[in-house]
Design a protein around this motif. Structure first.
Motif, mmCIF file in Angstrom:
data_model
loop_
_atom_site.group_PDB
_atom_site.id
_atom_site.type_symbol
_atom_site.label_atom_id
_atom_site.label_comp_id
_atom_site.label_asym_id
_atom_site.label_seq_id
_atom_site.Cartn_x
_atom_site.Cartn_y
_atom_site.Cartn_z
ATOM 1 N N PHE A 5 1.054 -1.352 0.203
ATOM 2 C CA PHE A 5 -0.309 0.243 0.332
ATOM 3 C C PHE A 5 0.672 1.495 0.369
ATOM 4 N N ILE A 6 1.473 1.146 0.833
ATOM 5 C CA ILE A 6 3.139 2.340 1.046
ATOM 6 C C ILE A 6 3.514 2.834 -0.915
ATOM 7 N N VAL A 7 3.524 1.989 -1.086
ATOM 8 C CA VAL A 7 4.664 1.667 -2.438
ATOM 9 C C VAL A 7 3.615 2.216 -3.685
ATOM 10 N N PHE A 8 2.417 1.655 -4.009
ATOM 11 C CA PHE A 8 1.473 2.214 -4.632
ATOM 12 C C PHE A 8 1.208 3.971 -4.135
ATOM 13 N N ASP A 9 1.138 4.355 -2.891
ATOM 14 C CA ASP A 9 0.438 5.171 -2.247
ATOM 15 C C ASP A 9 1.460 6.334 -2.635
ATOM 16 N N ILE A 10 2.988 5.715 -2.522
ATOM 17 C CA ILE A 10 4.057 6.391 -2.803
ATOM 18 C C ILE A 10 4.090 6.988 -4.538
ATOM 19 N N GLU A 11 3.965 5.792 -5.435
ATOM 20 C CA GLU A 11 3.854 6.162 -6.899
ATOM 21 C C GLU A 11 2.393 7.056 -7.294
ATOM 22 N N THR A 12 1.837 6.751 -6.354
ATOM 23 C CA THR A 12 0.504 8.012 -7.185
ATOM 24 C C THR A 12 1.320 9.168 -6.699
ATOM 25 N N LEU A 64 4.755 -2.040 -12.456
ATOM 26 C CA LEU A 64 3.963 -3.759 -12.905
ATOM 27 C C LEU A 64 4.723 -4.864 -12.638
ATOM 28 N N VAL A 65 6.185 -4.769 -12.499
ATOM 29 C CA VAL A 65 6.787 -5.622 -12.292
ATOM 30 C C VAL A 65 6.931 -6.168 -10.952
ATOM 31 N N GLY A 66 6.256 -5.565 -9.792
ATOM 32 C CA GLY A 66 6.522 -5.620 -8.767
ATOM 33 C C GLY A 66 5.479 -5.992 -8.202
ATOM 34 N N LEU A 67 3.527 -5.179 -8.196
ATOM 35 C CA LEU A 67 3.128 -6.295 -8.914
ATOM 36 C C LEU A 67 2.891 -7.829 -9.336
ATOM 37 N N TYR A 68 3.081 -7.917 -10.019
ATOM 38 C CA TYR A 68 3.117 -8.976 -10.115
ATOM 39 C C TYR A 68 4.112 -10.248 -9.938
ATOM 40 N N TYR A 69 5.021 -9.842 -9.000
ATOM 41 C CA TYR A 69 5.489 -10.585 -8.342
ATOM 42 C C TYR A 69 4.824 -10.867 -7.087
ATOM 43 N N ALA A 70 4.643 -9.460 -6.239
ATOM 44 C CA ALA A 70 3.465 -9.612 -5.611
ATOM 45 C C ALA A 70 2.118 -10.698 -5.837
ATOM 46 N N VAL A 71 1.423 -10.623 -6.709
ATOM 47 C CA VAL A 71 0.716 -11.559 -7.400
ATOM 48 C C VAL A 71 1.036 -13.351 -7.418
ATOM 49 N N LYS A 72 1.839 -13.387 -8.014
ATOM 50 C CA LYS A 72 2.928 -14.740 -7.825
ATOM 51 C C LYS A 72 2.588 -15.179 -6.888
#
Length: 123
Positions: A72-79, A108-116
């Motif tokens: 959440f923090i990573v994607f919040d900072i991305e926003t 997106l690579v990090g999100l893909y890794y988290a989903v996997k």
């Protein structure tokens, strides 16, 4: 004659004194106007409406909680980075566009890794 920095300092001091006065006033009002009926039931610790049991006090949180919080923090900072870039997009040029696309690709690579890794599965 006073300079601009002196005016800023005076304004800051007035604001600080007013804030400290309000905090002091609210603390004093809560002390004098607050309820004075202590009760054994009211003094029990609780969390989200649940009474904390002695054997569960130090139970650790599951690791999924921390993983989701970090994501959440990573994607919040991305926003937070994406909004100023979007506002000034027309003035920034192609280099800024490519830089943002690389940044988004890494995320997106990090999100893909988290989903996997099944970080978002709550079971």
């Amino acid at each position: 004659m006073s300079t601009g920095s002196e005016n800023n300092l005076i304004a800051f001091l007035v604001l600080f004194i007013a804030a400290a006065g309000l905090v002091g006033m609210f603390v004093a009002l809560s002390k004098f106007l607050g309820p004075r009926r202590p009760n054994a039931i009211k003094d029990l610790p609780f969390e989200c409406g649940n009474v904390v049991e002695a054997d569960n006090e130090r139970r650790p949180y599951p690791i999924k909680y921390y993983l989701v919080a970090i994501l959440f923090i990573v994607f919040d900072i991305e926003t937070a980075f994406l909004y100023p870039w979007a506002v000034g997009f027309k003035n920034l040029g192609a280099v800024a566009f490519v830089s943002m696309m690389v940044f988004l690709a890494i995320l997106l690579v990090g999100l893909y890794y988290a989903v996997k890794k099944r970080v978002f599965d709550w079971r």
